[in-house]
Write an enzyme that holds these catalytic residues in place. Structure first.
Site, mmCIF file in Angstrom:
data_model
loop_
_atom_site.group_PDB
_atom_site.id
_atom_site.type_symbol
_atom_site.label_atom_id
_atom_site.label_comp_id
_atom_site.label_asym_id
_atom_site.label_seq_id
_atom_site.Cartn_x
_atom_site.Cartn_y
_atom_site.Cartn_z
ATOM 1 N N HIS A 102 0.884 -1.173 0.000
ATOM 2 C CA HIS A 102 0.000 0.000 0.000
ATOM 3 C C HIS A 102 0.919 1.219 0.000
ATOM 4 O O HIS A 102 2.026 1.145 0.557
ATOM 5 C CB HIS A 102 -0.830 -0.047 1.290
ATOM 6 C CG HIS A 102 -1.882 0.993 1.422
ATOM 7 N ND1 HIS A 102 -1.600 2.290 1.761
ATOM 8 C CD2 HIS A 102 -3.225 0.930 1.276
ATOM 9 C CE1 HIS A 102 -2.728 2.979 1.824
ATOM 10 N NE2 HIS A 102 -3.729 2.191 1.531
ATOM 11 N N ASP A 143 3.565 -4.098 8.008
ATOM 12 C CA ASP A 143 2.305 -3.388 7.867
ATOM 13 C C ASP A 143 1.198 -4.403 8.158
ATOM 14 O O ASP A 143 0.938 -5.304 7.351
ATOM 15 C CB ASP A 143 2.206 -2.839 6.428
ATOM 16 C CG ASP A 143 0.864 -2.177 6.158
ATOM 17 O OD1 ASP A 143 -0.052 -2.311 6.993
ATOM 18 O OD2 ASP A 143 0.730 -1.538 5.098
ATOM 19 N N GLN A 187 -4.004 -5.044 7.188
ATOM 20 C CA GLN A 187 -4.988 -6.031 6.719
ATOM 21 C C GLN A 187 -4.809 -7.378 7.407
ATOM 22 O O GLN A 187 -5.443 -8.360 7.019
ATOM 23 C CB GLN A 187 -4.872 -6.208 5.187
ATOM 24 C CG GLN A 187 -5.171 -4.978 4.385
ATOM 25 C CD GLN A 187 -6.573 -4.413 4.630
ATOM 26 O OE1 GLN A 187 -7.460 -5.086 5.155
ATOM 27 N NE2 GLN A 187 -6.776 -3.165 4.264
ATOM 28 N N LYS A 205 -10.109 -0.394 10.779
ATOM 29 C CA LYS A 205 -10.257 -1.579 9.930
ATOM 30 C C LYS A 205 -10.579 -2.813 10.776
ATOM 31 O O LYS A 205 -10.730 -3.911 10.257
ATOM 32 C CB LYS A 205 -8.976 -1.827 9.133
ATOM 33 C CG LYS A 205 -8.694 -0.739 8.091
ATOM 34 C CD LYS A 205 -7.498 -1.091 7.259
ATOM 35 C CE LYS A 205 -6.934 0.079 6.497
ATOM 36 N NZ LYS A 205 -7.739 0.467 5.350
ATOM 37 N N CYS A 263 -4.680 2.532 -3.594
ATOM 38 C CA CYS A 263 -3.413 3.017 -3.020
ATOM 39 C C CYS A 263 -2.284 2.015 -3.242
ATOM 40 O O CYS A 263 -1.432 1.810 -2.364
ATOM 41 C CB CYS A 263 -3.547 3.320 -1.531
ATOM 42 S SG CYS A 263 -4.707 4.624 -1.190
#
Ligand SMILES: Cc1ncc(COP(=O)(O)O)c(C=O)c1O
Length: 405
Positions: A118, A195, A198, A221, A363
């Site tokens: 991303h 990261d 997700q 999220k 993104c």
């Protein structure tokens, strides 16, 4: 699988929009009543600032705020003093790039990221490389959207290794634990940033098990409020890093000559935080814990497996689904190309049927360039989705064919 109809009852948005088929949880999840109630509790019962007041409602706000830190720490297998509250994943990654990256990266350094990042986990590193004259190395992907990582990419010059756990486009679940082991073996000094935007909402993530140096994720999220992100970092690195923002709350003593900063995590939390939102994040974590993260993963895996099968069955060659073919290797994200229809047209027609999907580059422009598409349509699943939603998506795509010919 979960009884999603039962879960939906916890999400007030479905009372207002009973017809809504929400397939955009990768962008942001919906919020359960428990989270909204906690937010209202803060604003109606103890909406004072934290750390400052020597009065009851401020003490209560501080206590609840710190409870979230403990809750998050326990959720990801960390220590509370290593949990920093920021605004979102983007800010968490920027914090590492500014506070530590600038300190350790120079002309002789290499930074390694992947093609599937991303922009949040790409641009800060690209910019740091640009400003400090370092070399940016990109891990490529195979035809199924799996990482083509080889430990030879890591050299004695590799200062930073930044990788997403789960791709927000391909859905690929990267074997991060194995990769981190290889990175650290090749160069123990390489700082590894994961990261988790997700991953943390969808899988059991334990930082000790992963053995990374930093993990970043966003509350919004994972059923929590917007305006809150989490950065977890190893204590010794947090101590070594410069503060990110300077000002109130992050200092121990300010004199005309110099300032002494607080210890981490407070050293990185300048100014008034998103108090109510941080407090309500604890309710989101409790909600997920009650469901069980293993079960959340199983639910999504079954759903994505069903979606992959049904979409191919219905549309065959007309649909190109990006990412791994096996549900085992992917999260609940499904980005696709449908015929020659433009993703924006697809999304608009689906919206006319109350199906919310995303269209665009999500993104991840370098990834889309590599996939040789300008944009994709993305449907993503979470705990409140079920197989019926997949069937509605299929009906919607049939309508797209009918309308656009
Ligand atoms: C993998 C990944 N990383 C980072 C982000 C950025 O998250 P935020 O917008 O909350 O900073 C996202 C958001 O979609 C994402 O999917």
């Amino acid at each position: 699988m979960f009884d999603s109809q039962k879960i939906k009852k916890d999400f007030p948005i479905f009372e207002k929009h009973p017809e809504l088929v929400y397939l955009d949880s990768t962008a942001t999840s919906l919020k359960p009543r428990q989270v909204i109630d906690k937010l209202v509790e803060y604003y109606t019962q103890y909406s004072a600032n934290v750390f400052r007041g020597i009065y009851k409602i401020s003490e209560k706000a501080t206590e609840e705020f710190e409870k979230t830190r403990e809750k998050i720490a326990q959720f990801i297998g960390a220590k509370p003093e290593e949990v920093i509250f920021v605004r979102n994943t983007t800010e968490a990654i920027n914090l590492v790039a500014y506070s530590l990256g600038r300190k350790i990266v120079d002309k002789s350094s290499e930074i390694v990221v992947s093609l599937m990042e991303h922009h949040s986990n790409f641009v800060p590193w690209q910019q740091l490389a640009f400003e400090n004259g370092a070399r940016l190395k990109i891990i490529n992907i195979d035809k199924q959207g799996r990482l083509l990582f080889s430990p030879e990419m890591i050299t004695r010059r590799t200062a930073i290794f930044a990788l997403t756990y789960v791709s927000n486009v391909l859905g690929t679940i990267n074997p991060v634990k194995k990769i981190i082991k290889q990175v650290k073996k090749a160069n123990p000094n390489t700082i590894v940033i994961i990261d988790g935007a997700q991953a943390v909402p969808h899988l059991k993530v334990d930082v000790k098990e992963l053995a990374c140096d930093f993990l970043a994720f966003s509350s919004h999220k994972m059923l929590g409020p917007t305006g809150v992100g989490v950065l977890w970092g190893k204590r010794e690195l947090l101590e070594q890093a410069f503060p990110f923002l300077y000002g109130g709350e992050m200092i121990r003593e300010v004199r005309l000559e110099e300032t002494v900063f607080k210890e981490p995590p407070y050293k990185f939390e300048a100014g008034t935080p998103a108090i109510g939102e941080v407090i309500a994040l604890a309710s989101a974590v409790e909600y997920l814990e009650k469901l069980g993260m293993e079960k959340v993963r199983e639910h999504e895996k079954e759903l994505i497996s069903y979606a992959l099968e049904r979409l191919k069955e219905e549309f065959g060659e007309k649909i190109t689904i990006f990412g791994p073919e096996e549900a085992e290797e992917r999260g609940g994200v499904l980005a696709f190309k449908f015929g020659s229809y433009h993703p924006h047209d697809i999304a608009q027609i689906l919206d006319s049927l109350n199906i919310a999907v995303r269209a665009g580059h999500h993104c991840a422009m370098p990834l889309h360039q590599a996939l040789k598409v300008e944009a994709t349509t993305r449907a993503s699943f979470y705990i409140y989705n079920d197989k019926e939603d997949v069937e509605k998506l299929i009906e919607g795509l049939r309508r797209v064919e009918k309308v656009l010919g």
